[in-house]
Design an enzyme around this catalytic site. Structure first.
Site, PDB file in Angstrom:
ATOM      1  N   LYS A 191      45.783 -50.954 -39.900  1.00  0.00           N
ATOM      2  CA  LYS A 191      44.933 -51.939 -40.573  1.00  0.00           C
ATOM      3  C   LYS A 191      45.786 -53.115 -41.004  1.00  0.00           C
ATOM      4  O   LYS A 191      46.570 -53.032 -41.945  1.00  0.00           O
ATOM      5  CB  LYS A 191      44.223 -51.364 -41.807  1.00  0.00           C
ATOM      6  CG  LYS A 191      43.127 -52.330 -42.270  1.00  0.00           C
ATOM      7  CD  LYS A 191      42.760 -52.262 -43.728  1.00  0.00           C
ATOM      8  CE  LYS A 191      43.569 -53.090 -44.671  1.00  0.00           C
ATOM      9  NZ  LYS A 191      43.465 -54.552 -44.520  1.00  0.00           N
ATOM     10  N   GLU A 267      56.260 -48.931 -49.290  1.00  0.00           N
ATOM     11  CA  GLU A 267      57.289 -49.968 -49.445  1.00  0.00           C
ATOM     12  C   GLU A 267      56.628 -51.084 -50.224  1.00  0.00           C
ATOM     13  O   GLU A 267      55.747 -51.763 -49.705  1.00  0.00           O
ATOM     14  CB  GLU A 267      57.777 -50.415 -48.055  1.00  0.00           C
ATOM     15  CG  GLU A 267      59.110 -51.133 -48.114  1.00  0.00           C
ATOM     16  CD  GLU A 267      58.957 -52.624 -48.279  1.00  0.00           C
ATOM     17  OE1 GLU A 267      58.859 -53.084 -49.441  1.00  0.00           O
ATOM     18  OE2 GLU A 267      58.935 -53.316 -47.258  1.00  0.00           O
ATOM     19  N   CYS A 302      59.498 -59.196 -49.408  1.00  0.00           N
ATOM     20  CA  CYS A 302      59.558 -58.150 -50.433  1.00  0.00           C
ATOM     21  C   CYS A 302      60.940 -58.077 -51.091  1.00  0.00           C
ATOM     22  O   CYS A 302      61.048 -57.775 -52.263  1.00  0.00           O
ATOM     23  CB  CYS A 302      59.179 -56.805 -49.829  1.00  0.00           C
ATOM     24  SG  CYS A 302      59.973 -56.486 -48.270  1.00  0.00           S
ATOM     25  N   GLU A 401      56.710 -59.850 -59.501  1.00  0.00           N
ATOM     26  CA  GLU A 401      56.919 -60.325 -58.133  1.00  0.00           C
ATOM     27  C   GLU A 401      56.023 -61.547 -57.901  1.00  0.00           C
ATOM     28  O   GLU A 401      54.798 -61.441 -57.918  1.00  0.00           O
ATOM     29  CB  GLU A 401      56.556 -59.209 -57.143  1.00  0.00           C
ATOM     30  CG  GLU A 401      56.943 -59.560 -55.738  1.00  0.00           C
ATOM     31  CD  GLU A 401      56.730 -58.398 -54.757  1.00  0.00           C
ATOM     32  OE1 GLU A 401      55.676 -57.762 -54.806  1.00  0.00           O
ATOM     33  OE2 GLU A 401      57.641 -58.163 -53.938  1.00  0.00           O
TER      34      GLU A 401
HETATM   35  P1  NDP Z   1      48.164 -56.011 -51.259  1.00  0.00           P
HETATM   36  O1  NDP Z   1      49.090 -54.981 -51.731  1.00  0.00           O
HETATM   37  O2  NDP Z   1      46.837 -56.125 -51.930  1.00  0.00           O
HETATM   38  O3  NDP Z   1      47.888 -55.853 -49.684  1.00  0.00           O
HETATM   39  C1  NDP Z   1      48.625 -55.090 -48.793  1.00  0.00           C
HETATM   40  C2  NDP Z   1      47.696 -54.295 -47.863  1.00  0.00           C
HETATM   41  O4  NDP Z   1      46.931 -53.364 -48.646  1.00  0.00           O
HETATM   42  C3  NDP Z   1      46.664 -55.155 -47.139  1.00  0.00           C
HETATM   43  O5  NDP Z   1      46.414 -54.641 -45.848  1.00  0.00           O
HETATM   44  C4  NDP Z   1      45.454 -55.015 -48.030  1.00  0.00           C
HETATM   45  O6  NDP Z   1      44.224 -55.302 -47.431  1.00  0.00           O
HETATM   46  C5  NDP Z   1      45.532 -53.563 -48.432  1.00  0.00           C
HETATM   47  N1  NDP Z   1      44.766 -53.301 -49.646  1.00  0.00           N
HETATM   48  C6  NDP Z   1      44.482 -54.160 -50.658  1.00  0.00           C
HETATM   49  N2  NDP Z   1      43.732 -53.551 -51.611  1.00  0.00           N
HETATM   50  C7  NDP Z   1      43.525 -52.274 -51.178  1.00  0.00           C
HETATM   51  C8  NDP Z   1      42.824 -51.161 -51.724  1.00  0.00           C
HETATM   52  N3  NDP Z   1      42.167 -51.234 -52.890  1.00  0.00           N
HETATM   53  N4  NDP Z   1      42.843 -50.011 -51.024  1.00  0.00           N
HETATM   54  C9  NDP Z   1      43.488 -49.920 -49.833  1.00  0.00           C
HETATM   55  N5  NDP Z   1      44.137 -50.955 -49.270  1.00  0.00           N
HETATM   56  C10 NDP Z   1      44.184 -52.116 -49.936  1.00  0.00           C
HETATM   57  O7  NDP Z   1      48.855 -57.412 -51.345  1.00  0.00           O
HETATM   58  P2  NDP Z   1      48.151 -58.839 -51.556  1.00  0.00           P
HETATM   59  O8  NDP Z   1      47.871 -59.361 -50.226  1.00  0.00           O
HETATM   60  O9  NDP Z   1      46.971 -58.793 -52.474  1.00  0.00           O
HETATM   61  O10 NDP Z   1      49.286 -59.647 -52.298  1.00  0.00           O
HETATM   62  C11 NDP Z   1      49.395 -59.534 -53.712  1.00  0.00           C
HETATM   63  C12 NDP Z   1      50.837 -59.370 -54.107  1.00  0.00           C
HETATM   64  O11 NDP Z   1      51.343 -58.173 -53.545  1.00  0.00           O
HETATM   65  C13 NDP Z   1      51.778 -60.449 -53.600  1.00  0.00           C
HETATM   66  O12 NDP Z   1      51.769 -61.571 -54.412  1.00  0.00           O
HETATM   67  C14 NDP Z   1      53.085 -59.722 -53.638  1.00  0.00           C
HETATM   68  O13 NDP Z   1      53.593 -59.746 -54.950  1.00  0.00           O
HETATM   69  C15 NDP Z   1      52.729 -58.317 -53.262  1.00  0.00           C
HETATM   70  N6  NDP Z   1      52.963 -58.062 -51.825  1.00  0.00           N
HETATM   71  C16 NDP Z   1      54.081 -57.397 -51.476  1.00  0.00           C
HETATM   72  C17 NDP Z   1      54.372 -57.224 -50.144  1.00  0.00           C
HETATM   73  C18 NDP Z   1      55.599 -56.510 -49.704  1.00  0.00           C
HETATM   74  O14 NDP Z   1      56.055 -56.730 -48.577  1.00  0.00           O
HETATM   75  N7  NDP Z   1      56.134 -55.618 -50.473  1.00  0.00           N
HETATM   76  C19 NDP Z   1      53.518 -57.758 -49.100  1.00  0.00           C
HETATM   77  C20 NDP Z   1      52.326 -58.387 -49.575  1.00  0.00           C
HETATM   78  C21 NDP Z   1      52.097 -58.539 -50.890  1.00  0.00           C
HETATM   79  P3  NDP Z   1      43.648 -56.788 -47.587  1.00  0.00           P
HETATM   80  O15 NDP Z   1      44.339 -57.540 -46.547  1.00  0.00           O
HETATM   81  O16 NDP Z   1      42.198 -56.707 -47.340  1.00  0.00           O
HETATM   82  O17 NDP Z   1      43.964 -57.263 -48.954  1.00  0.00           O
END
Ligand code: NDP
Length: 508
Positions: A191, A267, A302, A401
């Site tokens: 996904k 992660e 990250c 973050e």
């Molecule tokens: P998320 O953690 O929300 O998203 C990561 C993945 O999880 C996406 O595929 C997302 O789907 C999915 N997801 C989101 N909510 C749920 C849920 N309730 N149940 C299951 N899966 C879910 O990151 P965001 O995109 O909202 O970014 C927010 C913050 O997260 C950033 O500002 C950053 O701080 C952090 N982040 C960290 C990352 C890393 O590499 N460690 C990468 C991205 C974000 P969907 O696309 O629909 O949201």
């Protein structure tokens, strides 16, 4: 390789065909609900295409397809060397279509085309190839039993693995999961993030072309709260590999507990301390590393070095250099090969970054560079490289973050204090230290609570070393042989040896 200009890339972009349907059981399909969501180009704010919004019903179909494929054995039960051949073909196809994949990545998430073409795509293809090459070189074990038994310890694939990945490196994060999970013989449901589904949908087609059997890789675009959650809660998903926020990582642990105790690997990002001590061997190199450590990929990394912990005697000199270098990171059109920093992935993410910048100002940090949205006329989401000096480690900009191009500079009186401040965080993904003293480097490295520690460099490494976090940065490792362990289980087969009369005669 031919040199491509901004107008070459822009003209290719007008001809690009976007895949918009989910990919289940070897076929492209709409979501059962018929619903879609827009894939946006963050450099202009315009919609590229409407993509299938999969939900629980589509997840059920995909899991059934993955399970059937796993049990059929056309992938899970063939020899590792046969899987290797298919995955090597996939890696080759990715490189044949490297320009197209790079363009999808830059158009859909805003990163500079030079980075997606020279880093994201080749490193992703290499991850698939490396895991392919590794899988037919792994042996099982024979345990040291007595002569009355033979005990085999073998590794078996888990079954159906779901991978939920973020938008900052859409293709690479997908391949960090797909490479080892597929090589180990699992069926995988991917996904992608709602912000960046396009490269994953194209990858699914390339995987079929490479010879992956139907159902072994299903790609479900959709929202986290629907498709992501349904995968997390599904009773027939054996493992869930996630990269993203700590908040959502915790949700996945809950989903697992509420459903079938599927194993979860997380992660979840960090607040990486980049320590520069007064005996730094090369302040110019350190300044370059500090700047690229926070401004590369718009700071949406990250392990971005978002906290600069610098010994006070060299703070001013270092900061002057970092600020001068940051001018080279002014945001530009992602499709221009000269651009070093592109657009923030979405308007909500840009607003979040700008809100953190406000909080830094309100909490009393000194904004010494940037701080504003730029290129507003483009309709896109661009933020200047931003530097705060005079940051205390209890401010939000030092604790949370931000995931944007915002550097927080914290002054430290000694190496001792720098390591203490470095560890004063809920995260533990990575850390870096610059010093000329090997004893200082090694003792600091031992005390830094982080999955990766860089000495006199930043963000170095390759596919041979594991990557992942301590503390609330998660657990489980991507990359290296250890990632393959994550997608397989150990089985003991204990065989009792009953000496036959003939064998007993031999033995006596
Ligand atoms: P998320 O953690 O929300 O998203 C990561 C993945 O999880 C996406 O595929 C997302 O789907 C999915 N997801 C989101 N909510 C749920 C849920 N309730 N149940 C299951 N899966 C879910 O990151 P965001 O995109 O909202 O970014 C927010 C913050 O997260 C950033 O500002 C950053 O701080 C952090 N982040 C960290 C990352 C890393 O590499 N460690 C990468 C991205 C974000 P969907 O696309 O629909 O949201």
């Amino acid at each position: 390789m031919t040199i491509r200009t901004a107008s070459d890339w822009r003209s290719d972009a007008t001809r690009l065909r976007f895949r918009r349907q989910a990919f289940i059981d070897g076929k492209t399909v709409d979501a059962l609900s018929g619903l879609t969501f827009p894939a946006i180009n963050p450099a202009s704010g315009s919609t590229l295409v409407s993509v299938a919004a999969c939900d629980q019903a589509d997840v059920d179909v995909a899991v059934k397809s993955s399970r059937t494929a796993f049990e059929r054995g056309a992938w899970s039960a063939i020899s590792p060397s046969a899987r290797k051949r298919v995955l090597l073909r996939l890696a080759e196809l990715m490189m044949t279509h490297a320009d197209e994949l790079a363009l999808l990545e830059s158009l859909n998430m805003g990163k500079p085309i030079t980075d997606s073409r020279n880093i994201d795509v080749p490193v992703s293809a290499n991850c698939i190839a490396w895991n392919a090459e590794a899988i037919d070189k792994l042996y099982g074990e024979i345990a040291p039993t007595g002569s009355d038994a033979l005990a085999l310890v073998t590794r078996e694939p888990l079954g159906v693995v779901a991978a939920v990945v973020p938008w900052n490196f859409p293709l690479l994060m997908a391949c960090w999961k797909l490479g080892p999970a597929l090589a180990a013989g699992n069926s995988v449901i991917l996904k992608p993030a709602e912000q960046s589904p396009l490269s994953a949908l194209r990858l699914a087609e390339l995987a079929m072309e490479a010879g992956l059997p139907e159902g072994v890789l299903n790609v479900l675009p959709g929202l986290g709260e629907t498709a992501g959650q349904a995968l997390g809660l599904h009773m027939d998903v054996d493992a869930l590999a996630f990269t993203g926020s700590t908040e959502v990582g915790k949700l996945f642990m809950g989903y697992s507990g509420k459903s079938n105790m599927k194993r979860v690997s997380l992660e979840c990002g960090g607040k990486t301390p980049h320590i520069i001590l007064r005996d730094c061997p090369n302040l110019d190199a350190a300044a370059q590393a500090v700047a690229s450590g926070i401004f590369f990929n718009q700071g949406e990394v990250c392990n971005a070095g978002s906290r600069l912990l610098v010994e006070e005697p060299i703070r001013e000199a270092l900061l002057e250099k970092v600020i001068a270098i940051s001018a080279g990171y002014m945001p530009g059109d992602p499709l221009d090969p000269a651009t070093t920093m592109g657009a923030i992935v979405s308007k909500p993410q840009m607003d979040r970054v700008l809100e953190y910048i406000d909080s830094g100002k309100n909490e009393g940090a000194a904004l010494v560079r940037g701080g504003k949205r730029v290129r507003v006329e483009s309709g896109g989401f661009f933020v200047e490289p931003t530097v705060f000096d005079g940051v205390r480690n209890d401010m939000r900009i030092a604790r949370e973050e931000i995931f944007g191009p915002v550097l927080s500079v914290v002054s430290c009186a000694s190496a001792e204090e720098a390591v203490r401040v470095a560890n004063d965080t809920i995260y533990g993904l990575a850390a870096a230290i610059w010093t000329s003293n090997i004893d200082t480097a090694l003792s600091a490295s031992r005390r830094l609570r982080a999955g990766s520690v860089w000495v006199n460099c930043f963000d170095e490494g390759n596919i041979t070393v594991p990557f992942g976090g301590f503390k609330q940065s998660g657990f489980g490792r991507d990359k290296s042989i250890h990632a393959i362990e994550k997608y397989s289980d150990l089985k003991t087969t204990w065989i009792k040896i009953n000496p036959t009369p003939a064998a007993a005669r031999v033995l006596t």
